[in-house]
Design a protein around this motif. Structure first.
Motif, PDB file in Angstrom:
ATOM      1  N   MET A   1     -74.364 -25.418 -73.943  1.00 32.95           N
ATOM      2  CA  MET A   1     -73.058 -26.139 -74.215  1.00 32.95           C
ATOM      3  C   MET A   1     -71.840 -25.157 -74.040  1.00 32.95           C
ATOM      4  O   MET A   1     -71.860 -23.869 -74.086  1.00 32.95           O
ATOM      5  N   VAL A   2     -70.713 -25.611 -73.177  1.00 31.85           N
ATOM      6  CA  VAL A   2     -69.781 -24.887 -73.042  1.00 31.85           C
ATOM      7  C   VAL A   2     -68.551 -25.112 -73.985  1.00 31.85           C
ATOM      8  O   VAL A   2     -68.287 -26.321 -74.324  1.00 31.85           O
ATOM      9  N   ASP A   3     -68.004 -24.041 -74.599  1.00 29.74           N
ATOM     10  CA  ASP A   3     -67.067 -24.105 -75.497  1.00 29.74           C
ATOM     11  C   ASP A   3     -65.882 -23.943 -74.754  1.00 29.74           C
ATOM     12  O   ASP A   3     -65.150 -22.828 -74.427  1.00 29.74           O
ATOM     13  N   LEU A   4     -64.791 -25.005 -74.698  1.00 24.95           N
ATOM     14  CA  LEU A   4     -63.618 -25.067 -73.907  1.00 24.95           C
ATOM     15  C   LEU A   4     -62.466 -25.093 -75.047  1.00 24.95           C
ATOM     16  O   LEU A   4     -62.340 -26.020 -75.796  1.00 24.95           O
ATOM     17  N   LYS A   5     -61.648 -24.054 -75.014  1.00 27.42           N
ATOM     18  CA  LYS A   5     -60.596 -24.021 -76.011  1.00 27.42           C
ATOM     19  C   LYS A   5     -59.341 -24.027 -75.187  1.00 27.42           C
ATOM     20  O   LYS A   5     -58.920 -23.362 -74.027  1.00 27.42           O
ATOM     21  N   VAL A   6     -58.534 -25.106 -75.991  1.00 27.85           N
ATOM     22  CA  VAL A   6     -57.100 -25.299 -75.332  1.00 27.85           C
ATOM     23  C   VAL A   6     -56.008 -24.915 -76.255  1.00 27.85           C
ATOM     24  O   VAL A   6     -56.265 -25.500 -77.383  1.00 27.85           O
ATOM     25  N   SER A   7     -55.023 -24.177 -75.835  1.00 32.04           N
ATOM     26  CA  SER A   7     -54.002 -23.793 -77.073  1.00 32.04           C
ATOM     27  C   SER A   7     -53.434 -24.921 -77.439  1.00 32.04           C
ATOM     28  O   SER A   7     -53.292 -25.889 -76.718  1.00 32.04           O
ATOM     29  N   PRO A   8     -52.891 -24.954 -78.634  1.00 37.11           N
ATOM     30  CA  PRO A   8     -52.124 -26.278 -79.106  1.00 37.11           C
ATOM     31  C   PRO A   8     -50.886 -26.307 -78.208  1.00 37.11           C
ATOM     32  O   PRO A   8     -50.601 -27.516 -78.054  1.00 37.11           O
ATOM     33  N   GLU A   9     -50.326 -25.256 -77.779  1.00 37.14           N
ATOM     34  CA  GLU A   9     -48.967 -25.677 -77.124  1.00 37.14           C
ATOM     35  C   GLU A   9     -49.548 -26.528 -75.530  1.00 37.14           C
ATOM     36  O   GLU A   9     -48.841 -27.361 -75.252  1.00 37.14           O
ATOM     37  N   LEU A  10     -50.434 -26.077 -74.885  1.00 35.50           N
ATOM     38  CA  LEU A  10     -50.970 -26.760 -73.623  1.00 35.50           C
ATOM     39  C   LEU A  10     -51.370 -28.147 -73.957  1.00 35.50           C
ATOM     40  O   LEU A  10     -51.262 -29.083 -73.675  1.00 35.50           O
ATOM     41  N   SER A  11     -52.012 -28.283 -75.192  1.00 35.71           N
ATOM     42  CA  SER A  11     -52.583 -29.441 -75.649  1.00 35.71           C
ATOM     43  C   SER A  11     -51.304 -30.540 -76.102  1.00 35.71           C
ATOM     44  O   SER A  11     -51.340 -31.897 -75.710  1.00 35.71           O
ATOM     45  N   TYR A  12     -50.132 -29.968 -76.681  1.00 37.49           N
ATOM     46  CA  TYR A  12     -49.080 -30.630 -76.827  1.00 37.49           C
ATOM     47  C   TYR A  12     -48.338 -31.234 -75.664  1.00 37.49           C
ATOM     48  O   TYR A  12     -47.960 -32.264 -75.346  1.00 37.49           O
ATOM     49  N   ILE A  13     -48.254 -30.216 -74.623  1.00 36.03           N
ATOM     50  CA  ILE A  13     -47.576 -30.502 -73.214  1.00 36.03           C
ATOM     51  C   ILE A  13     -48.440 -31.856 -72.474  1.00 36.03           C
ATOM     52  O   ILE A  13     -47.862 -32.639 -72.061  1.00 36.03           O
ATOM     53  N   ALA A  14     -49.845 -31.664 -72.623  1.00 39.08           N
ATOM     54  CA  ALA A  14     -50.655 -32.512 -72.228  1.00 39.08           C
ATOM     55  C   ALA A  14     -50.386 -33.661 -72.543  1.00 39.08           C
ATOM     56  O   ALA A  14     -50.375 -35.069 -71.946  1.00 39.08           O
ATOM     57  N   HIS A  15     -50.316 -33.949 -73.874  1.00 41.40           N
ATOM     58  CA  HIS A  15     -50.206 -35.232 -74.667  1.00 41.40           C
ATOM     59  C   HIS A  15     -48.775 -35.888 -74.291  1.00 41.40           C
ATOM     60  O   HIS A  15     -48.482 -37.056 -74.567  1.00 41.40           O
ATOM     61  N   PHE A  16     -47.643 -34.821 -74.499  1.00 44.77           N
ATOM     62  CA  PHE A  16     -46.381 -35.284 -74.030  1.00 44.77           C
ATOM     63  C   PHE A  16     -46.308 -36.330 -72.806  1.00 44.77           C
ATOM     64  O   PHE A  16     -45.708 -37.166 -73.042  1.00 44.77           O
ATOM     65  N   PHE A  17     -46.995 -35.533 -71.671  1.00 44.11           N
ATOM     66  CA  PHE A  17     -46.808 -36.450 -70.623  1.00 44.11           C
ATOM     67  C   PHE A  17     -47.736 -37.822 -70.454  1.00 44.11           C
ATOM     68  O   PHE A  17     -47.450 -38.716 -69.948  1.00 44.11           O
ATOM     69  N   GLU A  18     -48.799 -37.458 -71.231  1.00 49.97           N
ATOM     70  CA  GLU A  18     -49.569 -38.682 -71.362  1.00 49.97           C
ATOM     71  C   GLU A  18     -48.682 -39.915 -72.178  1.00 49.97           C
ATOM     72  O   GLU A  18     -48.990 -41.100 -71.756  1.00 49.97           O
ATOM     73  N   ILE A  19     -48.166 -39.552 -73.073  1.00 51.09           N
ATOM     74  CA  ILE A  19     -47.451 -40.622 -73.808  1.00 51.09           C
ATOM     75  C   ILE A  19     -46.121 -41.047 -72.949  1.00 51.09           C
ATOM     76  O   ILE A  19     -45.997 -42.367 -72.974  1.00 51.09           O
ATOM     77  N   PHE A  20     -45.476 -40.110 -72.250  1.00 49.29           N
ATOM     78  CA  PHE A  20     -44.455 -40.589 -71.412  1.00 49.29           C
ATOM     79  C   PHE A  20     -44.988 -41.471 -70.199  1.00 49.29           C
ATOM     80  O   PHE A  20     -44.473 -42.610 -69.841  1.00 49.29           O
ATOM     81  N   SER A  21     -46.459 -41.151 -69.633  1.00 48.67           N
ATOM     82  CA  SER A  21     -46.847 -41.979 -68.927  1.00 48.67           C
ATOM     83  C   SER A  21     -47.199 -43.384 -69.577  1.00 48.67           C
ATOM     84  O   SER A  21     -46.904 -44.471 -68.575  1.00 48.67           O
ATOM     85  N   ALA A  22     -47.595 -43.533 -70.530  1.00 49.14           N
ATOM     86  CA  ALA A  22     -47.740 -44.785 -71.388  1.00 49.14           C
ATOM     87  C   ALA A  22     -46.472 -45.597 -71.401  1.00 49.14           C
ATOM     88  O   ALA A  22     -46.601 -46.868 -71.279  1.00 49.14           O
ATOM     89  N   LEU A  23     -45.453 -44.886 -71.621  1.00 51.65           N
ATOM     90  CA  LEU A  23     -44.037 -45.552 -71.758  1.00 51.65           C
ATOM     91  C   LEU A  23     -43.797 -46.283 -70.532  1.00 51.65           C
ATOM     92  O   LEU A  23     -43.207 -47.586 -70.789  1.00 51.65           O
ATOM     93  N   ILE A  24     -43.960 -45.865 -69.464  1.00 46.00           N
ATOM     94  CA  ILE A  24     -43.602 -46.473 -68.206  1.00 46.00           C
ATOM     95  C   ILE A  24     -44.580 -47.439 -67.563  1.00 46.00           C
ATOM     96  O   ILE A  24     -44.494 -47.946 -66.494  1.00 46.00           O
ATOM     97  N   GLU A  25     -45.853 -47.522 -68.037  1.00 43.57           N
ATOM     98  CA  GLU A  25     -46.924 -48.451 -67.674  1.00 43.57           C
ATOM     99  C   GLU A  25     -46.604 -49.575 -67.415  1.00 43.57           C
ATOM    100  O   GLU A  25     -47.023 -50.070 -66.304  1.00 43.57           O
ATOM    101  N   ASN A  26     -45.952 -50.292 -68.417  1.00 42.39           N
ATOM    102  CA  ASN A  26     -45.722 -51.853 -67.895  1.00 42.39           C
ATOM    103  C   ASN A  26     -44.283 -52.088 -67.076  1.00 42.39           C
ATOM    104  O   ASN A  26     -43.705 -53.241 -67.430  1.00 42.39           O
TER     105      ASN A  26
END
Length: 87
Positions: A1-26
Motif C-alpha cells: 500500500m502506498v501512503d500518499l500525503k497531500v498538504s492541507p494547503e494543496l488539498s484546499y487549492i484542489a477543492h477550491f477549484f473543484e467547487i468553482f468548477s461545480a458552480l459553473i457546471e449548469n
C-alpha cells in the motif's frame, strides 16, 4: 500500500477549484461571468505550470478551465448565431 500525503494547503487549492468548477457546471451566466473576471485564462495557465507536480490541483484546474472557457465560447457562438439569423 502506498501512503500518499497531500498538504492541507494543496488539498484546499484542489477543492477550491473543484467547487468553482461545480458552480459553473449548469451554465449559470452570472457565475461564468464572475469566474471569468476573477480568473483570467492566462492566470489559470500559470497556475497549472506551477502546480505541475500535484495531480489533484492540475486535474481540478483543467476541469475548471474546460468548463469555464468552453461555456464562454458556447455563449459567444450562440450570440453569433443569433446575429446571423437576425440579418
Amino acid at each position: 500500500m502506498v501512503d500518499l500525503k497531500v498538504s492541507p494547503e494543496l488539498s484546499y487549492i484542489a477543492h477550491f477549484f473543484e467547487i468553482f468548477s461545480a458552480l459553473i457546471e449548469n451554465e449559470n451566466t452570472i457565475n461564468i461571468g464572475k469566474c471569468t473576471n476573477m480568473h483570467p485564462y492566462e492566470l489559470l495557465l500559470d497556475l497549472i505550470d506551477v502546480a505541475q507536480n500535484c495531480w489533484p490541483v492540475v486535474r481540478h484546474l483543467r476541469s475548471y478551465i474546460n468548463k469555464l472557457y468552453y461555456a464562454e465560447s458556447r455563449e459567444i457562438e450562440t450570440q453569433q448565431y443569433e446575429l446571423f439569423v437576425n440579418k
